[in-house]
Scaffold this motif. Sequence first.
Motif, short mmCIF file in Angstrom:
data_model
loop_
_atom_site.label_atom_id
_atom_site.label_comp_id
_atom_site.label_asym_id
_atom_site.label_seq_id
_atom_site.Cartn_x
_atom_site.Cartn_y
_atom_site.Cartn_z
N LYS A 89 5.24 3.98 -1.10
CA LYS A 89 4.67 3.72 -2.48
C LYS A 89 3.18 3.56 -1.96
CE LYS A 89 4.67 0.14 -5.77
NZ LYS A 89 5.38 -1.12 -6.54
N THR A 124 -2.99 3.83 -9.66
CA THR A 124 -1.69 3.45 -9.96
C THR A 124 -0.97 3.61 -8.56
OG1 THR A 124 0.30 4.19 -11.30
CG2 THR A 124 -1.41 5.89 -10.70
N TYR A 125 0.23 4.15 -8.48
CA TYR A 125 0.89 4.45 -7.42
C TYR A 125 1.72 5.68 -7.47
CZ TYR A 125 4.46 1.60 -9.34
OH TYR A 125 5.44 0.96 -10.25
N LYS A 126 2.41 6.29 -6.66
CA LYS A 126 3.18 7.39 -6.79
C LYS A 126 3.98 6.95 -5.52
CE LYS A 126 1.22 11.79 -6.08
NZ LYS A 126 0.40 12.89 -5.73
N TYR A 127 5.43 7.49 -5.57
CA TYR A 127 6.55 7.34 -4.57
C TYR A 127 6.33 8.87 -3.83
CZ TYR A 127 8.25 2.89 -6.77
OH TYR A 127 8.25 1.77 -7.09
#
Lengths: 414, 414
Positions: B109, B402-405
């Motif tokens: 993440k 934000t986040y990214k997987y």
Amino acid sequence: MNALMEQASRARAAWLELQTADSQLKNRALDCIAQALTADREDILEANRRDLDKARQNGMSPAFIERLTLNEERIQKMADGVLQVAGLPDPVGEIMEEWDRPNGLHIQKVRVPLGVIGIIYESRPNVTVDAAALCLKSGNAAILRGGSDAFESNRALMDSLRRALSQAGLNPDCVSLVMDTSRETVNQLMRLNEYVDVLIPRGGKGLIHSVVQNATVPVIQTGDGVCHVYVDGECDQAMAQKVAVSAKVSRPSVCNSAETLLVDSAIAQVFLPKCLEELREKGVEIRGCDRVRAICPWVKPATDQDWDTEYNDLIYSVKVVDGVEAAIDHINRHGTRHSEAILTSNLEHARLFQAKVDAAAVYHNASTRFTDGGEFGFGAEIGISNQKLHARGPMGLRELTTYKYMIGGDGQIR
Amino acid sequence: MNALMEQASRARAAWLELQTADSQLKNRALDCIAQALTADREDILEANRRDLDKARQNGMSPAFIERLTLNEERIQKMADGVLQVAGLPDPVGEIMEEWDRPNGLHIQKVRVPLGVIGIIYESRPNVTVDAAALCLKSGNAAILRGGSDAFESNRALMDSLRRALSQAGLNPDCVSLVMDTSRETVNQLMRLNEYVDVLIPRGGKGLIHSVVQNATVPVIQTGDGVCHVYVDGECDQAMAQKVAVSAKVSRPSVCNSAETLLVDSAIAQVFLPKCLEELREKGVEIRGCDRVRAICPWVKPATDQDWDTEYNDLIYSVKVVDGVEAAIDHINRHGTRHSEAILTSNLEHARLFQAKVDAAAVYHNASTRFTDGGEFGFGAEIGISNQKLHARGPMGLRELTTYKYMIGGDGQIR
């Protein structure tokens, strides 16, 4: 104050108690719900039969009838799902961070429920139970607005749920159903900022679009997956073919399945005939760009619209691109920021793809189909977010929480 | 495609490059901006004079003129602010969590920028520079729509900013100003979901309300603080008085200052005469409930409206309540989920208040005025969120991400 406002105001009041309920109490309520669903199954099935009769009279499609249908097995599955949620760890109360300031203030960032969540969904009665259980466990009150075609089923399920809450010692207003399924009332729900903290629409593109267009309450967008598989020039072609085929055929109706296959021009001549043949054998309709059709003339031509279409069906658009940068560019133009995959043995290409593709989940050498709460290890999910605020990708219990700062001092002023 | 859509499309294209820019490049760009502001100060001040002339002709208030005015010192302060942002740690790229799944998938993440942020604000030219610097450092592109009264100043500042970006080797479209300040164009900006990821309105209640009502792009609501100080029956009354007074008078115009003082009936008879006298001496107008006026008859009567009013002024509404539960109830009805404080020596009351009050920041024995990015140690802030999605309270650089997987496998299919 009309009926919906009163309902929402009661939901907020119930939430103000629920926000500090301990895990034991919430789990007891979930146990009671599971038991009640089993005990009340006859009433629920009878209500469902009334919905089904109406749906058949209205000439609804077999797929629609199938989604609407409950039976003993499905009710048992719902009850098992509720028990599974009870078994998950409670995210509420976690101290996410804490620190001291030079002036002596101690700041704690504490995980807390979001508040009152409005769930707007279509005619799948299982959502009523799923959503209620996930909201309850994460300390949120839920106002559920299901489709009118499932109204009788939802009402019976809700009666069962609310009795179970009372029995467990919780305020039944923690979960409620909007009794008026008119468009005016759902539009009002979307604008009740005073009482409703978040809206989560669950359903097709049309439903989600309508909520985004009409809501003033903050919305978490879910679903909507135009997902891509990119086969790079440097890759294990057998593995790439396996993943490219599986990402389409394993369950084409879901949002994390692939819609477009991008193939590097460096290997298109070799890769496409084998891969597209396997897809054809598996019943997939292929729509290709001119360069694909130059290699496989039997392929139907794709139109501009195909690159932006979520088929949710055994249809695959296929395009030849010149390398990883071109693949990234296509995806960032046509993707819906959901799930994207690269198949490559070149680690630099993988790194570039994962860094530059704007999506919730970006895979290297794996299928897009793993974007799912269960597959991520979250235990359950309320949906897959493809917007960027708050949560991205699978939304489990933790994604149904926010935080609050609790600050302690000894008389500090500024 | 009209001018705004083209601008937004260019901003997204610029962001797709900026998202992976390293900290060194972003910091170099911020250094260039700081230098450019100083170098271009004559042009900026001349443009500002044109805005000021127009504002005076239009009969704007002295407070308005004051907020609009730039001078050498204020430009230097903006440049210093930009250098301060350059010195903060870069949140982008942080691996927030990572884990392995039983099927061999490795999930990371990773913290990433939000994307294209639309900032809608009023006639404070300093916001142009502040917001651009914070967005840039956190890897976001910014589309700024400032008030028409500051248009000339904003245009001059933007010229300077964009030249500095080019000089540093970044695409100048990372930051741009909406050149048409009409209402139609700002309404279009609020609905450009294809290109704009988030809107952050900065300004008064009317502006924020208008954005929430009209936007389909997700909004982070800021400001809007009806904050309370509750003086519990069990407390160090001297300290309570110090905090209650300071939370109102230290800077009444800001959102984290207190608007309503709640006093436990157990000590009202003793506490109110001393405290209200000090407030009166400091020029504060007191509006009290009947129970307050029974103790201090000189106090003006409060109306129902007072409990929901953010005065942003030397006016304080004061109410007697029966203990901590009644205080919590009043705050959850009338607060705006911003900042709330309890003054008590009873730890159980403090715990209850912090757990039950629904607000971004809940203080025990400290002033509400500490809800601020600098005071929390975030270095800078773009605003104070009082909604629950995404970020709550002061929003620093990290809250602009934000986040990214990113998932790695070796051919997993499902």
